[in-house]
Design an enzyme around this catalytic site. Structure first.
Site, mmCIF file in Angstrom:
data_model
loop_
_atom_site.group_PDB
_atom_site.id
_atom_site.type_symbol
_atom_site.label_atom_id
_atom_site.label_comp_id
_atom_site.label_asym_id
_atom_site.label_seq_id
_atom_site.Cartn_x
_atom_site.Cartn_y
_atom_site.Cartn_z
ATOM 1 C CG HIS A 1 -7.903 -7.652 0.418
ATOM 2 N ND1 HIS A 1 -6.751 -8.258 0.857
ATOM 3 C CD2 HIS A 1 -7.916 -6.423 0.981
ATOM 4 C CE1 HIS A 1 -6.105 -7.439 1.664
ATOM 5 N NE2 HIS A 1 -6.778 -6.306 1.760
ATOM 6 N NE ARG B 1 -6.545 -10.322 5.066
ATOM 7 C CZ ARG B 1 -7.516 -9.488 4.675
ATOM 8 N NH1 ARG B 1 -7.366 -8.202 4.769
ATOM 9 N NH2 ARG B 1 -8.651 -9.954 4.195
ATOM 10 C CE1 TYR C 1 -2.200 -6.748 3.973
ATOM 11 C CE2 TYR C 1 -2.944 -6.296 1.732
ATOM 12 C CZ TYR C 1 -3.159 -6.275 3.102
ATOM 13 O OH TYR C 1 -4.341 -5.779 3.591
ATOM 14 C CE1 TYR D 1 -4.288 -1.446 0.680
ATOM 15 C CE2 TYR D 1 -3.009 -2.966 2.025
ATOM 16 C CZ TYR D 1 -4.183 -2.640 1.370
ATOM 17 O OH TYR D 1 -5.250 -3.501 1.411
ATOM 18 C CG HIS E 1 -9.636 -2.463 1.721
ATOM 19 N ND1 HIS E 1 -9.903 -2.909 2.983
ATOM 20 C CD2 HIS E 1 -8.364 -2.845 1.455
ATOM 21 C CE1 HIS E 1 -8.832 -3.523 3.480
ATOM 22 N NE2 HIS E 1 -7.884 -3.505 2.553
HETATM 23 FE FE LIG Z 1 -6.058 -4.589 2.751
#
Ligand SMILES: [Fe+2]
Length: 234
Positions: A157, A154, A144, A105, A159
């Protein structure tokens, strides 16, 4: 004050439990006392409404926000926002945020040892059309690691935040990709007890929205409140 007709509350099991110990953060976040039933008031059943002027029409294409294109697999994510009776929710704000193709991110808290992409910010928004449809062009996010437990990853995905017609219908959730081997191991995905409800978080590969030589298509319909509701992110 006159009686206000509130929105139907979700059926038991179709939304994530506040306390789901395998998702370690939920242990400190979950309420420690029984919940108090709060009737919906005027504030929750009206607005906010976002007009076209609140929306940047280019913000639905996350691959065109910089001078060059981001690295990764280009995808189209589209679907409809529906209410509990399968009626379209028109002109409602849909926001997305996601990691880049390497699973990183653009955020100071994210210190994962993976490269940032100077051509990818990872945020977008759009309004649904008159039939409740939305469409984003983006790149497929990477998986990640996170520090929930040993060797925790994770699944890929995206959000989502969807406002719907009122604060009471606002939904913050995550969309997953079909066939992702990490999904069954994900404590956040598994917070929702009801299997059918949980599986509504997984998008569907969609030939119809795939663009030849350009991008693969994934369909993700979002249902606000009611029995078929998309589970809220815990
Ligand atoms: Fe996330």
């Amino acid at each position: 004050m006159t009686n206000i007709l509130g929105y139907r509350r979700p059926a038991p099991g179709t939304q994530p439990k506040h306390l789901h110990p395998p998702y370690v953060s939920s242990i400190t976040r979950a309420p420690s006392k029984p919940l108090v039933y709060m009737p919906h008031t005027l504030t929750e059943v009206t607005g906010p409404l976002f007009g076209k002027e609140a929306v940047d029409v280019k913000a639905c294409d996350l691959t065109r926000q910089h001078s060059d294109e981001p690295l990764g697999e280009r995808i189209i994510v589209s679907g409809r926002v529906l209410d509990e009776d399968a009626r379209p929710v028109p002109r409602t704000l849909v926001e997305v945020w996601q990691a880049n193709a390497a699973g990183r991110y653009l955020h100071k808290v994210d210190q994962h040892d993976a490269p940032l992409d100077p051509n990818f910010t990872g945020c977008g928004h759009t309004l649904t059309d008159d039939e409740g449809r939305y469409r984003f062009v983006t790149i497929r996010p990477g998986a990640y690691p996170w520090r929930n437990h040993h060797n925790a990853w994770r699944p890929a995905h995206i959000h989502f935040s969807v406002f719907g017609p009122a604060f009471a219908t606002r939904l913050v959730t995550q969309m997953y990709f079909p066939g992702d081997a990490l999904i069954p191991y994900d404590p956040i995905f598994n917070c929702t007890a009801d299997e059918q409800a949980r599986n509504r978080l997984i998008s569907v590969f969609d030939w119809a929205s795939t663009i030849p030589d350009q991008a693969l298509g994934f369909q993700f319909d979002i249902i606000l409140n009611g029995r078929e509701a998309t589970p809220m992110e815990n």
